[in-house]
Design an enzyme around this catalytic site. Structure first.
Site, PDB file in Angstrom:
ATOM      1  N   GLU A 450     -25.716  -7.924  26.575  1.00  0.00           N
ATOM      2  CA  GLU A 450     -25.142  -8.113  25.235  1.00  0.00           C
ATOM      3  C   GLU A 450     -26.041  -8.979  24.349  1.00  0.00           C
ATOM      4  O   GLU A 450     -26.106  -8.764  23.142  1.00  0.00           O
ATOM      5  CB  GLU A 450     -23.739  -8.713  25.339  1.00  0.00           C
ATOM      6  CG  GLU A 450     -22.724  -7.817  26.027  1.00  0.00           C
ATOM      7  CD  GLU A 450     -22.556  -6.450  25.374  1.00  0.00           C
ATOM      8  OE1 GLU A 450     -22.843  -6.314  24.163  1.00  0.00           O
ATOM      9  OE2 GLU A 450     -22.148  -5.514  26.076  1.00  0.00           O
ATOM     10  N   HIS A 453     -28.354  -6.765  22.551  1.00  0.00           N
ATOM     11  CA  HIS A 453     -27.807  -6.219  21.304  1.00  0.00           C
ATOM     12  C   HIS A 453     -27.875  -7.264  20.186  1.00  0.00           C
ATOM     13  O   HIS A 453     -28.223  -6.947  19.040  1.00  0.00           O
ATOM     14  CB  HIS A 453     -26.351  -5.806  21.501  1.00  0.00           C
ATOM     15  CG  HIS A 453     -26.173  -4.524  22.244  1.00  0.00           C
ATOM     16  ND1 HIS A 453     -26.831  -3.356  21.928  1.00  0.00           N
ATOM     17  CD2 HIS A 453     -25.383  -4.210  23.313  1.00  0.00           C
ATOM     18  CE1 HIS A 453     -26.462  -2.392  22.747  1.00  0.00           C
ATOM     19  NE2 HIS A 453     -25.586  -2.891  23.601  1.00  0.00           N
TER      20      HIS A 453
END
Length: 654
Positions: A450, A453
């Site tokens: 994550e 991202h």
């Protein structure tokens, strides 16, 4: 450097409603004025077109509240705001006057446009065309109605999942095998404990609870969340039928072909079918082998889905001496976090600093915020790139998975880059009375994924907000994050990020070797599940028959055909959020992106230095800073200095 003043979360439900109405009124006036205005230069046109960024920011911040805010009334107000915005955007996306005006301005200025400006204009026009603006009024009206219905169904489906309150009340004996630290965090009532369908609860029970009936009960509850009382599967059923009507009106054979005709690396459903089928035989053989290993070891004729994680955990511990709970003690969040961020700092030449938050700048007291600064040689000292929030622990009403949300996009205004803001929302293991928050190895991998991202969203250097960060093709968006997962199985990285919560010692080599051995253990079961999801998604959206396809039984049939496990009764259609959240006809992208992710990691691996700054900067400039201003294939070609291929990815199936 502090957050931009425009970033705030001090909304109440009344303000969300009134602000939404005010902004949409201003937006409405903006559209009407645009139709009548003339522009003497391209710069004046772009300035006018981009002035909506401030409105979009405020709407995005209010929309975000439905996923994270602790107050149920504010979450509900956020959902209603999102519905109003979706209806408004849908109405104007079918306005022929706006489309014709945009076409005329493109013709007026196209000889003067640079590469990104040309891409910007063609992207806007292609989006209108993809929605059917070129069709007769009767068809456009039908499409507008369909899209309005789809938007409401998707918002309701997502909100229902956030609001699931399913629970089991179980005795201490029924939870035999679970740590006292985990149990101490649970709600209790007269000697029984409340087990939720949140991921941290599900992970603990399915991996460690010795009572098979408990594991089975929770599996059934988990696989049926969203079904009762919300009837989410009926919302997906309605959406699939509406999508098919949409595709028919747009002259496509089915919805999947319609989706893949626009902003995808894959060019057709046939190409995607060929890709998935090419993996199916390899994956099934691996999955069958995995099951045989478990059957033989546990002397069973079959392996049930509710026992899979528990059996795998025992097998790893007994045969590989891989003790997940012991490994977990080396990943206390308080020391893991700076080590993870330090890796990004080194690879991508950055500085990351925590910044203090005022009450209006956050939605919950445990949330933290960080500033990201450029640390490249020759760059301006302390040049602010952007900010990101971390909201890491589960709570009632919160988004139930792990995701990186963009709160403020990156773009240029008056020659100055507007710094983006993102939020990482996860549901990691919480601290207990006895221990600090200790992350499982899978959570560490998710954390790094994550963060991939987040930095993709923050580092992009684009002129227009529409190209900011992860606004790339849907089947490329996971690549930068999946590439980073590979670091989690490397000695140098694991030594760097681990620190025992009591002794401070790093992971010993014996454990690291076990982690490396475990990387591709039971890989067949993992990929057969991913293929089930991808093939189910495509089957629903390639359907163009007269009779209705039942979304619940269709998944169960595919699962029973492909999976070597025995499954409990479940309704995946009621909780498959991807199919109602933008990944419809696109779930294949998770495996598709892994092909490119393997190539990215190999660049670092072949250099002999996982933290190679030169490669890190090259990757940053070729991929992360480009945002959506180039196709994924073009970015990969620039990165690799050749066309990408699938050789590295396919090695794991050898």
């Amino acid at each position: 450097m502090n957050l931009p003043e425009s970033i705030h979360f001090d909304f109440n439900e009344t303000e969300i409603s009134s602000k939404t109405k005010t902004i949409l009124t201003d937006y409405d006036q903006w559209y009407h004025e645009f139709i009548d205005l003339s522009f003497s230069s391209k710069d004046l046109f772009f300035q006018y077109y981009e002035q909506t960024n401030n409105w979009d920011l405020e709407l995005d911040l209010m929309d975000f509240m439905q996923y994270v805010h602790p107050n149920e009334h504010i979450r509900k107000a956020s959902v209603e705001s999102a519905k109003s915005v979706a209806d408004f955007a849908n109405k104007w996306s079918y306005n022929v006057d706006i489309y014709k005006k945009t076409v005329s301005l493109y013709e007026q200025f196209k000889s003067e446009l640079d590469e990104e400006e040309t891409l910007y204009m063609t992207k806007i026009l292609a989006s209108y065309k993809h929605k059917g603006i070129h069709l007769a009024k009767e068809s456009r009206d039908q499409l507008e109605t369909i899209q309005q219905e789809l938007s409401e169904l998707q918002i309701n489906y997502s909100n229902n999942l956030n609001e699931v309150k399913d629970a089991l009340w179980l005795t201490r004996d029924e939870l035999d095998g679970l740590d006292t630290g985990f149990l101490s965090n649970l709600e209790q009532n007269e000697g029984v404990y409340k087990i939720l369908t949140q991921y941290d609860h599900v992970h603990q029970v399915l991996n460690y609870c010795h009572v098979e009936n408990t594991r089975k009960q929770l599996s059934i509850l988990f696989m049926n969340r969203g079904k009762e009382p919300f009837q989410n599967h009926t919302l997906l059923q309605k959406s699939v039928l509406l999508r098919q009507k949409q595709a028919t009106l747009l002259n496509y054979p089915h919805y999947a072909e319609y989706v893949l005709s626009h902003e995808r690396m894959a060019q057709s459903t046939q190409q995607v079918d060929d890709f998935l089928i090419s993996l199916l035989d390899k994956t099934k053989k691996k999955a069958d082998h995995d099951i045989q290993v478990l059957k033989q070891y546990f002397k069973k004729d079959q392996i049930e889905s509710w026992n899979q994680a528990y059996y795998k955990n025992i097998y790893k511990k007994d045969v590989l001496s891989y003790d997940e709970k012991l490994i977990q003690t080396y990943f206390p969040l308080e020391t893991l976090l700076p080590n993870l961020l330090g890796t990004f700092e080194e690879i991508f030449s950055l500085q990351v600093k925590e910044i203090p938050l005022d009450a209006h700048q956050t939605w919950e007291s445990s949330v933290k915020c960080y500033g990201v600064y450029d640390n490249q040689e020759g760059e301006k000292e302390n040049y602010l790139i952007g900010h990101f929030y971390l909201d890491l622990y589960p709570r009632e009403g919160k988004y139930g998975h792990a995701a990186a949300f963009t709160n403020k996009l990156a773009y240029m205004k008056d020659g100055v880059r507007s710094t983006p803001v993102s939020s990482m929302v996860c549901n990691f293991t919480r601290a207990s009375k006895e221990r600090p928050a200790l992350l499982t190895f899978n959570e560490v991998e998710t954390f790094f994924h994550e963060l991939g991202h987040i930095f993709h969203q923050l580092l992009s250097k684009n002129k227009f907000s529409v190209f900011s960060g992860t606004n790339v093709e849907c089947d490329f968006v996971e690549c930068p994050s999946q590439a980073l997962e590979n670091w989690c199985y490397e000695v140098d990285f694991l030594k760097r990020i681990s620190s025992h919560y009591e002794t401070g010692e790093t992971l010993p080599m014996s454990m690291i070797e076990k982690i490396k051995q475990n990387k591709d253990l039971f890989i067949g079961l993992h990929y057969i599940r991913q293929l089930q999801f991808a093939l189910y998604d495509l089957k629903l959206h390639k359907f163009n028959g007269i009779e209705e396809m039942d979304v619940e039984t269709t998944y169960n049939n595919i699962q029973n055909e492909l999976s070597p496990l025995v499954h409990c009764e479940g309704c995946m259609a009621a909780n498959f959020g991807h199919l109602m959240g933008g990944y419809q006809s696109g779930y294949y992208g998770y495996i598709w992106s892994e092909v490119y992710a393997a190539e990215v990691f190999q660049l670092f691996k072949e250099s002999g230095d996982l933290f190679n700054k030169d490669i890190g900067l090259h990757y940053r400039k070729c991929i992360l800073e480009r945002g959506g201003t180039q196709t994924g294939f073009k970015m990969m070609e620039n990165l690799l200095r050749r066309a990408p291929n699938s050789k590295m990815f396919l090695k794991k199936f050898d």
